[in-house]
Design a protein around this motif. Structure first.
Motif, PDB file in Angstrom:
ATOM      1  N   GLY A   1      -3.036   8.672  -7.125  1.00 35.55           N
ATOM      2  CA  GLY A   1      -2.936   9.883  -7.837  1.00 35.55           C
ATOM      3  C   GLY A   1      -1.801   9.789  -8.642  1.00 35.55           C
ATOM      4  N   ALA A   2      -1.141   8.622  -8.891  1.00 32.33           N
ATOM      5  CA  ALA A   2       0.078   8.476  -9.965  1.00 32.33           C
ATOM      6  C   ALA A   2      -0.220   8.382 -11.238  1.00 32.33           C
ATOM      7  N   THR A   3       0.256   8.608 -12.309  1.00 32.06           N
ATOM      8  CA  THR A   3       0.299   8.711 -13.451  1.00 32.06           C
ATOM      9  C   THR A   3       0.386   7.041 -13.792  1.00 32.06           C
ATOM     10  N   LYS A   4      -0.766   6.561 -14.675  1.00 34.74           N
ATOM     11  CA  LYS A   4      -0.857   5.426 -14.988  1.00 34.74           C
ATOM     12  C   LYS A   4      -0.440   4.952 -16.359  1.00 34.74           C
ATOM     13  N   ILE A   5       0.316   3.826 -16.353  1.00 35.26           N
ATOM     14  CA  ILE A   5       0.476   3.441 -17.832  1.00 35.26           C
ATOM     15  C   ILE A   5       0.346   1.802 -17.924  1.00 35.26           C
ATOM     16  N   ILE A   6      -0.308   1.382 -19.131  1.00 32.39           N
ATOM     17  CA  ILE A   6      -0.568   0.173 -19.231  1.00 32.39           C
ATOM     18  C   ILE A   6       0.322  -0.289 -20.288  1.00 32.39           C
ATOM     19  N   ILE A   7       1.079  -1.398 -20.520  1.00 31.63           N
ATOM     20  CA  ILE A   7       1.708  -2.093 -21.548  1.00 31.63           C
ATOM     21  C   ILE A   7       1.088  -3.426 -21.523  1.00 31.63           C
ATOM     22  N   ASP A   8       0.746  -4.117 -22.818  1.00 29.56           N
ATOM     23  CA  ASP A   8      -0.125  -5.037 -22.782  1.00 29.56           C
ATOM     24  C   ASP A   8      -0.326  -5.350 -24.351  1.00 29.56           C
ATOM     25  N   HIS A   9      -0.618  -6.771 -24.490  1.00 31.39           N
ATOM     26  CA  HIS A   9      -0.669  -7.171 -25.844  1.00 31.39           C
ATOM     27  C   HIS A   9      -2.193  -7.804 -26.182  1.00 31.39           C
ATOM     28  N   HIS A  10      -2.928  -7.589 -25.162  1.00 36.70           N
ATOM     29  CA  HIS A  10      -4.164  -8.352 -25.303  1.00 36.70           C
ATOM     30  C   HIS A  10      -5.396  -7.401 -25.883  1.00 36.70           C
TER      31      HIS A  10
ATOM     32  N   ARG B   1       0.885  -1.179   0.024  1.00 34.58           N
ATOM     33  CA  ARG B   1      -0.029  -0.146   0.045  1.00 34.58           C
ATOM     34  C   ARG B   1       0.960   1.142  -0.099  1.00 34.58           C
ATOM     35  N   LYS B   2       2.061   1.204   0.813  1.00 38.77           N
ATOM     36  CA  LYS B   2       2.964   2.506   0.804  1.00 38.77           C
ATOM     37  C   LYS B   2       3.641   2.690  -0.617  1.00 38.77           C
ATOM     38  N   LEU B   3       3.832   1.624  -1.203  1.00 37.37           N
ATOM     39  CA  LEU B   3       4.648   1.648  -2.417  1.00 37.37           C
ATOM     40  C   LEU B   3       3.716   2.408  -3.422  1.00 37.37           C
ATOM     41  N   ILE B   4       2.296   1.901  -3.395  1.00 41.82           N
ATOM     42  CA  ILE B   4       1.434   2.495  -4.083  1.00 41.82           C
ATOM     43  C   ILE B   4       1.172   3.901  -3.878  1.00 41.82           C
ATOM     44  N   GLU B   5       1.045   4.270  -2.633  1.00 42.46           N
ATOM     45  CA  GLU B   5       0.734   5.574  -2.290  1.00 42.46           C
ATOM     46  C   GLU B   5       1.957   6.766  -2.607  1.00 42.46           C
ATOM     47  N   ASN B   6       3.074   5.775  -2.666  1.00 45.45           N
ATOM     48  CA  ASN B   6       4.471   6.849  -2.927  1.00 45.45           C
ATOM     49  C   ASN B   6       4.901   6.805  -4.267  1.00 45.45           C
ATOM     50  N   ALA B   7       4.101   6.221  -5.183  1.00 40.78           N
ATOM     51  CA  ALA B   7       4.366   5.849  -6.479  1.00 40.78           C
ATOM     52  C   ALA B   7       4.164   7.279  -7.150  1.00 40.78           C
ATOM     53  N   GLY B   8       4.938   7.614  -8.174  1.00 36.17           N
ATOM     54  CA  GLY B   8       4.644   8.849  -9.036  1.00 36.17           C
ATOM     55  C   GLY B   8       4.349   8.472 -10.250  1.00 36.17           C
ATOM     56  N   LEU B   9       4.659   7.136 -10.524  1.00 36.86           N
ATOM     57  CA  LEU B   9       4.463   6.572 -12.066  1.00 36.86           C
ATOM     58  C   LEU B   9       3.884   4.941 -11.566  1.00 36.86           C
ATOM     59  N   ILE B  10       2.936   4.655 -12.226  1.00 36.96           N
ATOM     60  CA  ILE B  10       2.731   3.022 -11.907  1.00 36.96           C
ATOM     61  C   ILE B  10       2.755   2.556 -13.546  1.00 36.96           C
TER      62      ILE B  10
END
Length: 183
Positions: A114-123, A83-92
């Motif tokens: 509130g972090a910027t979120k990116i998906i990298i996927d092939h589905h 949870r702390k890793l997620i809260e402190n992330a600037g980019l996920i």
């Protein structure tokens, strides 16, 4: 090979403007999820980035031999730490999935971050829950897509033994030992 230049510039900006990057695989991660995660981890740390990794649940035993797998935090065993890793992330960066329910128990925490979120996927058919979605079903695996994106950002192939092993595991897993290709 598809033209990924429309993604590499934005992805590079996100990577190099973020101080605290979190890489997340899907629930019940397979070789492509872990291979993609570890490959990106090795590339980013080679560029001096602070990177953490989370898997929603335990890695399968046959994936634990991979260099770096011991650095993957397991949410169901380390809930507070994760949870702390997620809260402190600037980019996920979420790898090898495109539906938020593939986050398991972490779904609300990650999607509410509130972090910027990116998906990298092939589905096929991404759900639309990230700021940047890189989803291309013409790739046989997310690991292959990660490699091509990194090559584009880096302007040449990135190659270390752990990185190459991670890419290989991802491709072998999602091609059934090269028996089949993309969708």
């Amino acid at each position: 090979m598809p033209d990924l230049s429309k993604y590499t510039k934005r992805l590079s900006e996100h990577f190099f403007n973020s101080d605290n990057i979190l890489l997340i695989s899907h629930i019940n991660p397979d070789g492509d999820a872990i291979g993609s995660q570890l490959a990106l981890y090795y590339y980013l740390i080679s560029n001096g980035k602070k990177v953490s990794m989370i898997s929603p649940n335990n890695l399968q035993e046959f994936l634990r031999w991979m260099d770096g797998s011991e650095h993957i935090n397991i949410f169901i065993r380390q809930r507070e730490r994760c949870r702390k890793l997620i809260e402190n992330a600037g980019l996920i960066v979420m790898l090898d999935f495109n539906q938020p329910d593939r986050l398991g128990e972490m779904e609300d925490i990650v999607t509410g971050s509130g972090a910027t979120k990116i998906i990298i996927d092939h589905h096929l058919n991404p759900k639309g829950f990230a700021d940047l979605e890189i989803s291309d079903p013409t790739f046989c695996s997310t690991a292959e897509l990660v490699h091509e994106l990194i090559t584009g950002i880096n302007k040449k192939p990135f190659c270390t033994r752990p990185y190459c092993e991670a890419i290989y595991v991802g491709i072998v897993t999602d091609t059934g030992n090269f028996e089949y290709g993309p969708y």
